[in-house]
Scaffold this motif. Structure first.
Motif, PDB file in Angstrom:
ATOM      1  N   UNK A  23      30.660  26.069  54.497  1.00 18.48           N
ATOM      2  CA  UNK A  23      29.477  26.310  55.323  1.00 18.48           C
ATOM      3  C   UNK A  23      28.797  27.622  54.958  1.00 18.48           C
ATOM      4  N   UNK A  24      29.539  28.563  54.355  1.00 21.42           N
ATOM      5  CA  UNK A  24      28.952  29.847  53.954  1.00 21.42           C
ATOM      6  C   UNK A  24      28.146  29.736  52.664  1.00 21.42           C
ATOM      7  N   UNK A  25      28.338  28.636  51.929  1.00 20.81           N
ATOM      8  CA  UNK A  25      27.657  28.469  50.647  1.00 20.81           C
ATOM      9  C   UNK A  25      28.483  28.928  49.463  1.00 20.81           C
ATOM     10  N   UNK A  26      29.686  29.450  49.716  1.00 28.38           N
ATOM     11  CA  UNK A  26      30.553  29.902  48.625  1.00 28.38           C
ATOM     12  C   UNK A  26      31.297  28.720  48.009  1.00 28.38           C
ATOM     13  N   UNK A  27      31.846  28.934  46.833  1.00 30.90           N
ATOM     14  CA  UNK A  27      32.643  27.918  46.149  1.00 30.90           C
ATOM     15  C   UNK A  27      34.119  28.231  46.363  1.00 30.90           C
ATOM     16  N   UNK A  28      34.853  27.404  47.112  1.00 26.19           N
ATOM     17  CA  UNK A  28      36.248  27.728  47.439  1.00 26.19           C
ATOM     18  C   UNK A  28      37.210  27.501  46.287  1.00 26.19           C
ATOM     19  N   UNK A  29      38.242  28.311  46.259  1.00 23.29           N
ATOM     20  CA  UNK A  29      39.389  28.139  45.364  1.00 23.29           C
ATOM     21  C   UNK A  29      40.626  28.414  46.218  1.00 23.29           C
ATOM     22  N   UNK A  30      41.625  27.547  46.136  1.00 20.12           N
ATOM     23  CA  UNK A  30      42.855  27.729  46.899  1.00 20.12           C
ATOM     24  C   UNK A  30      43.894  28.407  46.010  1.00 20.12           C
ATOM     25  N   UNK A  31      44.366  29.580  46.431  1.00 19.75           N
ATOM     26  CA  UNK A  31      45.393  30.312  45.694  1.00 19.75           C
ATOM     27  C   UNK A  31      46.709  30.180  46.455  1.00 19.75           C
ATOM     28  N   UNK A  32      47.665  29.531  45.852  1.00 18.98           N
ATOM     29  CA  UNK A  32      48.998  29.405  46.445  1.00 18.98           C
ATOM     30  C   UNK A  32      49.875  30.506  45.860  1.00 18.98           C
ATOM     31  N   UNK A  33      50.099  31.540  46.647  1.00 19.98           N
ATOM     32  CA  UNK A  33      50.867  32.692  46.187  1.00 19.98           C
ATOM     33  C   UNK A  33      52.373  32.464  46.400  1.00 19.98           C
ATOM     34  N   UNK A  34      53.171  33.277  45.742  1.00 19.96           N
ATOM     35  CA  UNK A  34      54.636  33.233  45.845  1.00 19.96           C
ATOM     36  C   UNK A  34      55.183  31.873  45.403  1.00 19.96           C
ATOM     37  N   UNK A  35      54.561  31.299  44.360  1.00 21.49           N
ATOM     38  CA  UNK A  35      54.969  29.982  43.875  1.00 21.49           C
ATOM     39  C   UNK A  35      56.400  30.014  43.373  1.00 21.49           C
ATOM     40  N   UNK A  36      56.893  31.212  43.016  1.00 21.77           N
ATOM     41  CA  UNK A  36      58.272  31.349  42.534  1.00 21.77           C
ATOM     42  C   UNK A  36      59.298  31.054  43.619  1.00 21.77           C
ATOM     43  N   UNK A  37      58.882  31.056  44.888  1.00 26.30           N
ATOM     44  CA  UNK A  37      59.803  30.784  45.990  1.00 26.30           C
ATOM     45  C   UNK A  37      59.925  29.301  46.306  1.00 26.30           C
ATOM     46  N   UNK A  38      59.096  28.482  45.682  1.00 23.23           N
ATOM     47  CA  UNK A  38      59.110  27.043  45.961  1.00 23.23           C
ATOM     48  C   UNK A  38      60.243  26.368  45.211  1.00 23.23           C
ATOM     49  N   UNK A  39      60.990  25.528  45.901  1.00 20.34           N
ATOM     50  CA  UNK A  39      62.052  24.778  45.244  1.00 20.34           C
ATOM     51  C   UNK A  39      61.490  23.800  44.235  1.00 20.34           C
TER      52      UNK A  39
END
Length: 240
Positions: A23-39
């Protein structure tokens, strides 16, 4: 927007973030941090991609440096990147990673609930060595939608695309017969949780719109009274 592996990873919250970013007009990007903790990092990324649509999803780790090159490719001298997310997901750590120094103070999250300590309390702007701009925002505790109807349409474009084939153009996808969206849920094409999230956001927008309506009417009435008084004063002035 920044989220992290663990208790901070909430698909429904990310849907709200996507709505306000669109709604703001920006282009979203999803950053999943701490991926090293995921099994199983691949499984976690697939889970995010299931609600992301065309939005890029980047798995990164400040500890192992994984994914930083992919994220860096989205930056350029003519772009401004604003980081939003809950406290403790690693927004400030991302800034430090690109500066290769401690530009932002960071602290560990609490072990009991994985919440951050709000180290960043004010919005700050940083210019990267290549000219790119980072805006680091404080952790968001509550996401208000505001006027984000267009953002809902984009964040839930998969539901709206399926809804084109509903029998009724004004179908709410709740109890109407021949609802293709409900059928897609039954077939496992769209999850029940995602449709419920869509309904929740639409209901919230409708409530906010109704609540704002009396205020708009009062404002219109006030403006009308002002114009009427101005006309009266003008007639008095002309009549002298």
């Amino acid at each position: 927007m920044v989220t992290a592996v663990g208790k901070n990873l909430d698909l429904r919250r990310i849907e709200r973030y996507l709505t306000i970013v669109y709604s703001s007009g920006a282009s979203p990007v999803i950053i999943l941090n701490k991926i090293n903790l995921a099994g199983d990092p691949h499984a976690v990324l697939k889970e995010l991609e299931s609600i992301a649509g065309d939005v890029p999803v980047c798995g990164v780790s400040a500890l192992t440096k994984d994914g930083l090159d992919v994220l860096a490719s989205s930056l350029s001298p003519n772009k401004t990147v604003a980081l939003i997310g809950s406290s403790g997901v690693g927004k400030s750590t991302r800034v430090n990673a690109f500066f290769h120094a401690t530009a932002q103070k960071t602290t560990d999250v609490r072990e009991d609930d994985e919440k951050g300590r709000h180290t960043t309390t004010v919005r700050q702007l940083f210019v990267l060595p290549d000219g790119g701009i980072f805006i680091d925002n404080p952790g968001i505790r509550e996401i208000q939608l505001g006027d984000s109807s267009n953002g809902v349409d984009k964040a839930f474009s998969d539901i709206l695309e399926v809804a084109r084939n509903c029998k009724f153009k004004d179908c709410t996808h709740r109890t109407e017969p021949h609802c293709v969206v409900r059928e897609a849920v039954h077939q496992g094409v769209i999850t029940e949780e995602r449709v419920n999230s869509y309904h929740k956001l639409m209901d919230e927008l409708a409530f906010q719109s109704e609540r704002a309506e009396p205020g708009l009417k009062r404002l219109e009435k006030k403006n009308y009274k002002g114009m009427l008084q101005g006309a009266r004063n003008y007639r008095k002035y002309v009549g002298k």
